[in-house]
Design a protein around this motif. Sequence first.
Motif, short mmCIF file in Angstrom:
data_model
loop_
_atom_site.label_atom_id
_atom_site.label_comp_id
_atom_site.label_asym_id
_atom_site.label_seq_id
_atom_site.Cartn_x
_atom_site.Cartn_y
_atom_site.Cartn_z
N TYR A 32 -0.86 -1.87 10.92
CA TYR A 32 -1.15 -3.10 10.19
C TYR A 32 -1.29 -2.80 8.70
O TYR A 32 -1.29 -1.65 8.26
N GLN A 33 -1.42 -3.87 7.90
CA GLN A 33 -1.58 -3.71 6.46
C GLN A 33 -2.84 -2.92 6.13
O GLN A 33 -2.85 -2.09 5.23
N SER A 64 2.65 3.41 -2.07
CA SER A 64 3.44 2.72 -1.04
C SER A 64 4.72 3.46 -0.75
O SER A 64 5.10 3.64 0.42
N SER A 123 4.58 -14.94 3.30
CA SER A 123 3.33 -15.16 4.02
C SER A 123 3.34 -16.55 4.66
O SER A 123 3.80 -17.52 4.05
N THR A 168 2.58 -1.10 4.13
CA THR A 168 2.25 -0.55 2.81
C THR A 168 1.79 -1.65 1.85
O THR A 168 1.67 -1.42 0.65
N GLY A 169 1.53 -2.83 2.38
CA GLY A 169 1.22 -3.98 1.52
C GLY A 169 -0.10 -3.89 0.79
O GLY A 169 -0.32 -4.61 -0.18
N ASN A 170 -0.98 -2.99 1.22
CA ASN A 170 -2.29 -2.87 0.60
C ASN A 170 -2.37 -1.71 -0.39
O ASN A 170 -3.45 -1.35 -0.85
N GLN A 201 -3.74 5.27 5.62
CA GLN A 201 -2.60 4.62 6.27
C GLN A 201 -1.72 5.62 7.00
O GLN A 201 -1.19 5.32 8.06
N SER A 228 3.72 -12.33 11.63
CA SER A 228 2.64 -11.72 12.41
C SER A 228 2.62 -12.28 13.82
O SER A 228 2.40 -11.54 14.79
N ASP A 267 3.18 -4.35 10.55
CA ASP A 267 3.01 -5.60 9.80
C ASP A 267 2.56 -5.27 8.39
O ASP A 267 1.40 -4.95 8.16
N GLU A 268 3.50 -5.32 7.43
CA GLU A 268 3.21 -5.00 6.03
C GLU A 268 2.45 -3.67 5.92
O GLU A 268 1.36 -3.61 5.33
N THR A 289 7.95 -6.83 6.24
CA THR A 289 7.63 -6.51 4.84
C THR A 289 8.18 -7.60 3.94
O THR A 289 9.15 -8.28 4.27
#
Length: 228
Positions: free
Chosen positions: A94-95, A182, A45, A174-176, A153, A50, A171-172, A204
């Motif tokens: 997006y995430q 995921s 991060s 599956t990050g959430n 998603q 991004s 942008d990420e 990722t």
Amino acid sequence: MSDPVLRLTGIEKVYNPGAPNEVHVLRGADLTLVRGEVVAMVAPSGAGKSTLLHIAGLLDKPDAGRVEIGGEDVGALPDRRRTAIRRGALGFVYQFHHLLPEFSALENITLPQLANGTPRRQAEERAMALLGSVGVAERAHHRPAALSGGEQQRVAFCRAMANSPRVLLADEPTGNLDPETSDRVFDALMRLVRDTGLSALIATHNLELAARMDRRVRLESGRLVAID
């Protein structure tokens, strides 16, 4: 090697130039993405991933460097032309899903097509086909609030694919989600990408997911470095 669908050359981006809090985010980043290739961009991060995706997706302009899509230098084009390219040639994930809450899953995928001039019936047929390809066709008429996180998603993936882009920027994506969801959602994304033959640049921090892509690069000190 196939002709590149996306090429970034010498991309630089500075925030607050000349000020005490100047931040030099990108320092000559280079990337070439060819048709059908899925590239993982790994970065912590705050490293600028991004920012790089926004520049690649014509949502922002670099301070220096060149952005080519399909061999065309798009960096200096008028805003209207850049918007048209972004709408037709690029897909974004997006995430967070950012689905329109007042519309159903089907409508969320249909609307971008209508904005691009596709007849409604054709747009709805494509939307249903996309939903079916990621296993959520039975949820087509549900609004986002009635969907699980993984379903939301997957609908977002379908929306990104609605106008048959040449390049998918994620942008990420599956990050959430929790690890099990995921993994399932990432499988759905990869099926979509492989079935359509488009190219994808996926940011990722998940090294296990990155290892399943064709190639991996790391954003380090403002530049992209290949990972063995």
